[in-house]
Design an enzyme around this catalytic site. Structure first.
Site, PDB file in Angstrom:
ATOM      1  N   GLY A   1      -6.006   4.554  -8.029  1.00  0.00           N
ATOM      2  CA  GLY A   1      -5.243   4.033  -6.807  1.00  0.00           C
ATOM      3  C   GLY A   1      -5.374   4.678  -5.960  1.00  0.00           C
ATOM      4  N   CYS A   2      -4.437   4.266  -5.219  1.00  0.00           N
ATOM      5  CA  CYS A   2      -4.516   3.808  -3.787  1.00  0.00           C
ATOM      6  C   CYS A   2      -3.824   6.023  -3.617  1.00  0.00           C
ATOM      7  CB  CYS A   2      -3.269   3.059  -3.040  1.00  0.00           C
ATOM      8  SG  CYS A   2      -3.398   1.173  -3.032  1.00  0.00           S
ATOM      9  N   TYR A   3      -3.447   6.369  -4.292  1.00  0.00           N
ATOM     10  CA  TYR A   3      -3.368   7.593  -3.902  1.00  0.00           C
ATOM     11  C   TYR A   3      -4.440   8.570  -4.311  1.00  0.00           C
ATOM     12  CZ  TYR A   3      -1.577   7.760  -8.508  1.00  0.00           C
ATOM     13  OH  TYR A   3      -1.558   7.897 -10.214  1.00  0.00           O
ATOM     14  N   ALA A   4      -5.720   8.045  -4.723  1.00  0.00           N
ATOM     15  CA  ALA A   4      -6.723   9.106  -5.286  1.00  0.00           C
ATOM     16  C   ALA A   4      -7.147   9.983  -3.721  1.00  0.00           C
ATOM     17  CB  ALA A   4      -7.799   8.125  -5.351  1.00  0.00           C
TER      18      ALA A   4
ATOM     19  N   PHE B   1       0.554   6.365  -2.000  1.00  0.00           N
ATOM     20  CA  PHE B   1       1.601   5.514  -3.267  1.00  0.00           C
ATOM     21  C   PHE B   1      -0.048   4.720  -4.418  1.00  0.00           C
ATOM     22  CE2 PHE B   1       3.857   4.971   0.816  1.00  0.00           C
ATOM     23  CZ  PHE B   1       4.513   6.230   1.236  1.00  0.00           C
TER      24      PHE B   1
END
Length: 356
Positions: free
Chosen positions: A151-154, A342
């Site tokens: 997701g976005c925190y990768a 996040f």
């Protein structure tokens, strides 16, 4: 100990600007309930987004029989996951190669030793890592790693891995590519929360060079936070009709409460006032507002994050790199920064950095 530095960041988006079009399509899903449609339109207008881009070329009429010009997203017969993965394979590598080329590596391409790719919106094997190597003329002996479905925190995890590599191999030159085609997972639904969630997503790619050369953004430390009892608030699941994002309206409050109690962990007991740059993943306007409240930041502290949200929407893992890219382009040396993003879990991945 050898330091690790982001020397360059470049970004790219597809040519199709779709924000207004997708808003009209989403609103059309609620045409049978005008009250809900009006509520949707009011909430979408407050989202802080002016533009989003997609590899999908929209049809002429958002109320017409198909969303896209190719007719693949026909009303009542949206494509299944296999077709969407074919679209990812057809479109992702071109966008990724364009982002890498904009790094203007020149002859330095031959010196790249490692390639890290983050994505959560499409998969195939042999996959995009090999496409990047071939399309960008990198050495076939480059060490490859894909960080998938985080997701976005990768992107933060990608930078973390790049730092580990450079600190253990000071001669390493690591290319980090964050490629996301979020709009491929457009769905037909009358669920208000899902429609509002989709109004955030856009397609984009960021590329970064991380080495031991001491210029750019020095990556100093990383911290992971996991919010208690929140795993159901954000999820990303593979379904027969594409990838299904669950993004609860409770996410901003969970982020706010976690940061309020754990800021000292992220900042290594530094004061909030000691941080000059806040590279916060713009998961949505309400997410940025929550971070601002939790850390009691001045109103302009997240201006760069809000600018990226306004201009491109939420591009999952690529987005925080767009923020860092703007900061790198406008940098003054000697500034302390904190990056955070996040994702499912509910997880916050954070990094402390310094401009040099």
């Amino acid at each position: 100990m050898t330091g690790a530095y982001i020397n360059r960041i470049s970004t790219a988006v597809p040519p199709n600007e779709v924000h207004g079009y997708f808003l009209q399509f989403a609103a059309s899903q609620l045409s049978e309930t005008p009250r809900h449609q009006a509520l949707f339109n009011r909430m979408a207008e407050r989202g802080g987004i002016d533009h989003r881009y997609s590899c999908i070329k929209p049809a002429d009429d958002p109320d017409g029989p198909a969303v896209d010009q190719a007719g693949l997203f026909a009303r009542g017969a949206f494509p299944g996951t296999a077709e969407r993965m074919s679209l990812f394979a057809a479109n992702a590598h071109g966008l990724a190669i364009r982002a890498v080329e904009q790094l203007e590596l020149g002859e330095d391409k031959s010196k790249i030793t490692h390639l890290i790719v983050t994505t959560c919106t499409g998969f195939s094997a042999p996959g995009i890592d090999l496409e990047i190597i071939a399309g960008c003329g990198l050495s076939p002996s480059v060490e490859r790693t894909i960080i998938g479905f985080m997701g976005c925190y990768a992107a933060i995890n990608g930078l973390k891995l790049a730092r580990h590599i450079v600190r253990s191999e000071p001669s390493a030159r690591v290319l980090v590519v964050n490629i996301e085609l979020c709009t491929l997972h457009l769905r037909e639904t009358r669920d208000m929360e899902k429609l509002l969630s989709f109004c955030l997503w856009g397609d984009g790619c960021a590329a970064a060079l991380v080495t031991s050369d001491p210029h750019g953004i020095q990556l100093n430390s990383f911290t992971s936070l996991l919010a208690a009892d929140t795993k159901d608030l954000m999820s990303w699941s593979v379904r027969d009709d594409g990838f299904d994002m669950v993004l609860s309206g409770q996410v901003p409050l969970a982020i706010e409460e976690t940061l309020r109690h754990k800021a000292h962990v992220v900042l290594k007991d530094r004061a909030v006032d000691d941080v000059d740059l806040w590279a916060v993943h713009p998961g949505g306007r309400s997410v940025l507002d929550a971070v601002e409240r939790a850390l009691e930041l001045p109103s302009d502290a997240l201006a760069t994050s809000r600018e990226v949200l306004r201009d491109t929407g939420n591009m999952s893992s690529a987005t925080v790199m767009f923020v860092l890219g703007k900061m790198l382009a406008a940098q003054s040396s000697g500034l302390n920064g904190c990056a955070m993003a996040f994702g499912p879990g509910l997880t916050a991945e954070t990094a402390l950095f310094e401009t040099v």
